[in-house]
Design a protein around this motif. Structure first.
Motif, PDB file in Angstrom:
ATOM      1  N   SER A   1     -19.621  59.331 -21.048  1.00 29.02           N
ATOM      2  CA  SER A   1     -20.269  59.880 -22.236  1.00 29.02           C
ATOM      3  C   SER A   1     -19.176  60.222 -23.237  1.00 29.02           C
ATOM      4  CB  SER A   1     -21.097  61.120 -21.897  1.00 29.02           C
ATOM      5  OG  SER A   1     -20.252  62.130 -21.411  1.00 29.02           O
TER       6      SER A   1
ATOM      7  N   THR B   1     -18.247  62.654 -26.922  1.00 30.16           N
ATOM      8  CA  THR B   1     -18.552  63.601 -27.984  1.00 30.16           C
ATOM      9  C   THR B   1     -17.369  63.582 -28.941  1.00 30.16           C
ATOM     10  OG1 THR B   1     -19.861  65.007 -26.530  1.00 30.16           O
ATOM     11  CG2 THR B   1     -19.054  66.003 -28.552  1.00 30.16           C
TER      12      THR B   1
ATOM     13  N   ASN C   1     -16.038  65.281 -32.598  1.00 30.18           N
ATOM     14  CA  ASN C   1     -16.230  66.300 -33.630  1.00 30.18           C
ATOM     15  C   ASN C   1     -15.121  66.149 -34.661  1.00 30.18           C
ATOM     16  OD1 ASN C   1     -18.458  67.843 -32.417  1.00 30.18           O
ATOM     17  ND2 ASN C   1     -16.971  68.283 -30.837  1.00 30.18           N
TER      18      ASN C   1
ATOM     19  N   SER D   1     -20.502  65.692 -36.081  1.00 28.74           N
ATOM     20  CA  SER D   1     -20.497  65.654 -34.622  1.00 28.74           C
ATOM     21  C   SER D   1     -21.379  64.501 -34.153  1.00 28.74           C
ATOM     22  CB  SER D   1     -21.044  66.971 -34.071  1.00 28.74           C
ATOM     23  OG  SER D   1     -21.144  66.909 -32.669  1.00 28.74           O
TER      24      SER D   1
ATOM     25  N   ASP E   1     -22.751  62.718 -30.445  1.00 29.12           N
ATOM     26  CA  ASP E   1     -22.866  62.923 -29.001  1.00 29.12           C
ATOM     27  C   ASP E   1     -23.541  61.696 -28.404  1.00 29.12           C
ATOM     28  OD1 ASP E   1     -22.894  64.062 -26.496  1.00 29.12           O
ATOM     29  OD2 ASP E   1     -24.568  65.402 -26.909  1.00 29.12           O
TER      30      ASP E   1
ATOM     31  N   PRO F   1     -24.693  59.879 -24.997  1.00 26.93           N
ATOM     32  CA  PRO F   1     -24.898  60.125 -23.564  1.00 26.93           C
ATOM     33  C   PRO F   1     -24.356  58.983 -22.714  1.00 26.93           C
ATOM     34  CG  PRO F   1     -26.967  59.529 -24.616  1.00 26.93           C
ATOM     35  CD  PRO F   1     -25.943  59.620 -25.702  1.00 26.93           C
ATOM     36  N   SER F   2     -24.161  59.269 -21.445  1.00 18.52           N
ATOM     37  CA  SER F   2     -23.577  58.282 -20.532  1.00 18.52           C
ATOM     38  C   SER F   2     -24.601  57.314 -19.958  1.00 18.52           C
ATOM     39  CB  SER F   2     -22.869  58.995 -19.376  1.00 18.52           C
ATOM     40  OG  SER F   2     -23.807  59.750 -18.642  1.00 18.52           O
TER      41      SER F   2
ATOM     42  N   LYS G   1     -27.147  61.822 -30.406  1.00 22.12           N
ATOM     43  CA  LYS G   1     -27.265  62.825 -31.474  1.00 22.12           C
ATOM     44  C   LYS G   1     -26.101  62.716 -32.455  1.00 22.12           C
ATOM     45  CE  LYS G   1     -27.960  66.015 -28.195  1.00 22.12           C
ATOM     46  NZ  LYS G   1     -28.106  67.287 -27.537  1.00 22.12           N
TER      47      LYS G   1
END
Length: 111
Positions: A4, A6, A8, A21, A23, A25-26, A36
């Motif tokens: 995954s 993230t 920023n 940001s 995000d 997911p894996s 997101k």
């Protein structure tokens, strides 16, 4: 192996902080684990430390949780709108497009 991510980033433009940001997911996108992306802004802290920080303003929020679960909300910075038209006629402006019901507090789509 599932990975995954993230990311920023914070930008200071004309003494206003913009935070982006993302995000990822894996696993496959689901209502509980959507992709997101968001962008927020915040005026700089005041010199008077006894006063609260200026509010954080969400400019863009995107969530994609697979088929039937898409949420996009956009609200441009009001200082930019006021500067473009030269007055404070427009007090608030936002657009939300959604398929499915997204809970902005939990970051998940409701079943």
């Amino acid at each position: 192996m599932a990975i995954s991510a993230t990311v920023n980033a914070v930008f200071n433009i004309d003494n206003k902080l913009y935070k982006a940001s993302i995000d990822i997911p894996s696993s496959t996108l689901t209502a509980d684990a959507p992709f997101k992306f968001s962008v927020t802004s915040q005026a700089p802290a005041l010199a008077d430390k006894t006063k609260p920080l200026p509010p954080l303003v969400t400019l863009m929020q995107v969530a994609v949780g697979g088929s039937g679960n898409v949420y996009v909300a956009v609200s441009p910075p009001m200082d930019v709108i006021s500067g473009a038209i030269g007055n404070d006629t427009v007090q608030d402006l936002s657009v939300v497009v959604a398929e499915g019901t997204y809970d902005t507090k939990t970051g998940k789509f409701k079943p």
